[in-house]
Structure formats: structure tokens, C-alpha cells
Design a protein around this motif. Sequence first.
Motif, short mmCIF file in Angstrom:
data_model
loop_
_atom_site.label_atom_id
_atom_site.label_comp_id
_atom_site.label_asym_id
_atom_site.label_seq_id
_atom_site.Cartn_x
_atom_site.Cartn_y
_atom_site.Cartn_z
N ASP A 127 39.80 50.03 38.26
CA ASP A 127 40.09 48.61 38.48
C ASP A 127 41.55 48.46 38.89
O ASP A 127 42.43 48.49 38.03
CB ASP A 127 39.78 47.84 37.18
CG ASP A 127 40.21 46.39 37.22
OD1 ASP A 127 40.68 45.93 38.28
OD2 ASP A 127 40.10 45.71 36.18
N GLU A 161 48.40 42.13 37.74
CA GLU A 161 47.19 41.41 38.13
C GLU A 161 46.38 41.01 36.92
O GLU A 161 45.73 39.96 36.89
CB GLU A 161 46.35 42.28 39.08
CG GLU A 161 45.16 41.57 39.71
CD GLU A 161 43.87 41.66 38.91
OE1 GLU A 161 42.90 41.03 39.33
OE2 GLU A 161 43.84 42.35 37.86
N GLU A 162 46.39 41.87 35.89
CA GLU A 162 45.56 41.59 34.72
C GLU A 162 46.12 40.44 33.89
O GLU A 162 45.51 40.01 32.92
CB GLU A 162 45.39 42.85 33.85
CG GLU A 162 44.67 44.00 34.56
CD GLU A 162 43.20 43.71 34.89
OE1 GLU A 162 42.72 42.60 34.59
OE2 GLU A 162 42.55 44.60 35.46
N GLN A 228 32.66 45.97 39.47
CA GLN A 228 32.79 45.59 38.06
C GLN A 228 31.55 44.89 37.53
O GLN A 228 31.59 44.23 36.49
CB GLN A 228 34.03 44.70 37.83
CG GLN A 228 35.33 45.34 38.32
CD GLN A 228 36.55 44.49 38.08
OE1 GLN A 228 36.86 43.63 38.91
NE2 GLN A 228 37.24 44.69 37.00
N ARG A 323 35.69 30.62 33.46
CA ARG A 323 35.56 30.81 34.91
C ARG A 323 34.32 30.13 35.44
O ARG A 323 33.31 30.00 34.73
CB ARG A 323 35.45 32.31 35.23
CG ARG A 323 36.62 33.10 34.70
CD ARG A 323 36.39 34.58 34.79
NE ARG A 323 37.55 35.24 34.17
CZ ARG A 323 38.12 36.33 34.63
NH1 ARG A 323 37.64 36.93 35.68
NH2 ARG A 323 39.16 36.84 34.02
N ALA A 391 34.94 38.42 38.91
CA ALA A 391 36.26 38.85 38.43
C ALA A 391 37.33 38.17 39.26
O ALA A 391 37.09 37.79 40.41
CB ALA A 391 36.40 40.36 38.54
N GLY A 392 38.50 38.01 38.69
CA GLY A 392 39.62 37.48 39.44
C GLY A 392 40.32 38.59 40.21
O GLY A 392 40.26 39.77 39.81
N HIS A 417 36.52 47.11 32.70
CA HIS A 417 37.44 46.71 31.63
C HIS A 417 37.11 47.50 30.38
O HIS A 417 37.13 46.95 29.26
CB HIS A 417 37.41 45.19 31.39
CG HIS A 417 38.21 44.43 32.42
ND1 HIS A 417 38.48 43.09 32.32
CD2 HIS A 417 38.84 44.85 33.54
CE1 HIS A 417 39.21 42.71 33.35
NE2 HIS A 417 39.44 43.77 34.11
C1 GLV Z 1 40.76 40.67 36.23
O1 GLV Z 1 40.16 41.73 36.24
C2 GLV Z 1 40.11 39.48 35.80
O2 GLV Z 1 39.03 39.17 36.32
O3 GLV Z 1 40.63 38.83 34.88
#
Ligand code: GLV
Length: 444
Positions: A127, A161-162, A228, A323, A391-392, A417
Motif C-alpha cells: 500500500d 498519505e495515511e 485493497q 466515507r 480507499a482514500g 492495512h
Molecule cells: C488510506 O489507505 C485510506 O484509505 O485511509
Amino acid sequence: MAALPRLGRRGGLHRSREGGSSGVEVTDGGERGLTVDGDRLVADLERLAEFGVNEAGGIDRTSFSAADLAARQWLIARCEEAGLEVAVDGIGNIVVSSPDLEAGLADQAPVWTGSHIDAVPNGGRFDGPLGSLAAIECLRRLHEERVPLARPVRAVVYTDEEGNYAHLFGSSALTRGFSVAELSNLVGRDGDRFADTFAASGGDLDAAAEVRLAPGALHATVELHIEQGPLLERQGIQIGVVTGIVAIGGGAVRFTGQADHAGTTPMIGRRDSVVAAAEFITLLPALAPRVGPAAVVTTGIVRAEPGGSNVIAEAAEVVVDYRDPSTDNARELEALIAAVADEVASRHGSRVETHWEDIVPAAPLHSEVRDAIRASAEQLGYSSVDIASGAGHDSQNLATLAPTGMIFVPSTGGRSHSPAEHTPWPDVVRGADTLLGTVIRLAS
Ligand code: GLV
Ligand code: MN
Ligand code: MN
């Protein structure tokens, strides 16, 4: 943006060999177009996975941790060995270029490709590293072959990013910017102050506050990432062409009650913050489907204070992540969560405070970049399918500045994750080849 050419580079030298550890043939031209050195990419991924590896085989590499800083140093040296030039902006985003390829292109907006190398606690090996190292491999191949392009191609590694400090932190700095005051107030999900950690790693808040990309600064961007989730593997499809990325919201909900003795305080009349927080958490799963079928809400961090086994907790903090593919639905979900927090707090005689981060809006990805990805996969003989991202990704920020696309490759068992995150090497190389073909199309 001008129309993107549909055809990639063809012809030229044709060298090919059977793949080594990657198991995929490498070609330097011909019908499949230029491809990456899969063995070199695999070796880079294996090396990067040594930084922050823990006893369970997971990766502990939060942004600006010692492991992250060492990994950055290794990555920069790896680029320099290849004759590439490395620039690091004020918030730590790494931008890699080939001066040779850029000669005469100073006036052309570049194509960016990249991802991140920070990891969630006890995270996986793919990731972020996949898209970062594949981007560098693509640039390395373009540089080695001195491929003539109409605009610069740059490989990028985004900071945090996380979101230890803020959702999609490095790319959010590029697209929305952070003031010194905002940066000074950031506290990591691991509890440390950003300003302290950043200073200790040589960062400067004034320089960080200056990071910002102007609209028009980029021609297009594309990111390779593992899916993912389980869909590509279940369908037996090699390449996912991402249609859009979910909106992400989140923040902390803090219940404050009253600390008292665990042995002497009767059960009736306690103002136990942990009990309030626990009830709040159990009510959340029912809220998500009220805004939409794809909405999700998660509480991955729960803290009790002061944290004594024989002390009724005065405060309990819950970090919430929510989300939805629609930004409006994500806003509605935030309002529902806040209302439930208020209702639970009043029943438990607690006070509740909520601190929401700005919602990162949902991002539809650009049709011309998606066409370029699809054409690239087709030229390589790979199957592809449209897929949405739950996922973001930094790409959702970049999409506000430039036409942006994403390529997914399968995740074994849909796991991510977690140390169980896995993508077979042939899929890794297929994704990197598709990325290279896409980047060539975008920069031609
Ligand atoms: C990053 O992996 C997210 O989706 O928060
Ligand atoms: Mn990622
Ligand atoms: Mn992630």
C-alpha cells in the motif's frame, strides 16, 4: 487539457527475456511497447519492506518516524544512483526527475506519477510502495532509453498519505495548503505533535506552509496502487481502471465525565466516559446505511484517560473515520454521528466535544486518463475493468488540479492495512507496465 493520444510508443529496439523473480517478460519495444524491469522493481519493493518491519512481518513506518526517514534516504539514493534528480518540498513530498529527458521542455507542464511510502501501524508492504517504486522504475526506464517525450515525467512520493497528521497530508498541502498556525496545532493519531516531530526530522514550518501547487502546474497525474479489496481477484481481472475515489471524513469525539474510585463508587450515578464512548461506538454501524449503501464508518482508535484499571475514566476519545462515494452523503453521515454523540453524552451526564477534519471530497477520475490506462492495458494484452475506490488516495487531491487517473492491481484475498497484504509479483509487474504505457501516452 489537450486530447490525450491514444497510441503509445511502438517499434524501436526489441530486447526481451524471460522474467526472473518477477515471472514476467521484459521488453524494450515492439508491439507491447516499452516495459519495466520487473526484477529490479521486485528487488526495490523487497528492500523497502525492510524499513520498519516488525516481528509479525508487518510494517511500522508512520510518516517522519525513524523508519520512514531511513526509507526516504534509501529511496533518494536509489534515484540518484540511476542518474535521476531529486527535489524535496517543504512538507517532505519527494519529486524525482530526469534532467536529460527534460531538456527543452521547461515550458511544458509535467505528468506526475507516484504514491506514498508511509504505512498504517502494522501495515502491509504494498500500500503506497507499489505506486512509488513503480513510478521511479517507469522514470528510470524512460531515462535509460532516453525516450523522446513532449513533456516532463516526474515520479512523486507524497508525505503521510495515511494521515497520521491530516488526511492525505502531503497532497493536501499541495492542493489546499496549510498555514503555520494549522501546522502548529496538528497532533498525530499516535499522540505526538507534528511541529515537534517535523523539527526533529529537520523540517521547517514556514517552508511547509509555503507548499502549494497552482492550478495548471500539472498536465496530468496517474497513480498505481493495490486494490485493497477482493473484486479484481474474484473476477480474475488483471488491471482495474479506477472510476472515482470516495469522500473521506473523520475526527475525534471526546466524552468527558468524572473520574472516581472503581471500588467505592456505586454503579448507579457514575459518569463513566468509557461506557458513554462504548455505547456511542455500538450505535455507529447502523448510521452508515441511512446515508447510502456504500457508506462506511470505523472507529480504529479508542483512548481512555487517565487510563488506570481502578479509576473510572474521566475522558474517552474515539477517532472516527467515515466515507461515502458522495461528498454530500459523507457530510450527512458526519451530522448523524455528531447527533448520536450528543444524545449519548446527555444520557450519561457527560460532555462531548467533536473535532472534525475537513472532508476530503469524492473525486471522479478523468475520462481521458482512464482511456489512456485502458489502451495501455490492452496493448500489453492485459484484461481490465472499471472499478471504484473505497480507499482514500493522494490522487483525489491531485484530481482537483489536473486530469488524474488510477490503476489498481489485485490484492490477494482483498486483504490490506494488515501484514497479510499481498499482491503476486506478476500482477505487480503488470501494473507497472500499464503505468509506464499510460505515462508515455500522457506525456506524448
Ligand atoms: C488510506 O489507505 C485510506 O484509505 O485511509
Ligand atoms: Mn495507499
Ligand atoms: Mn493505506
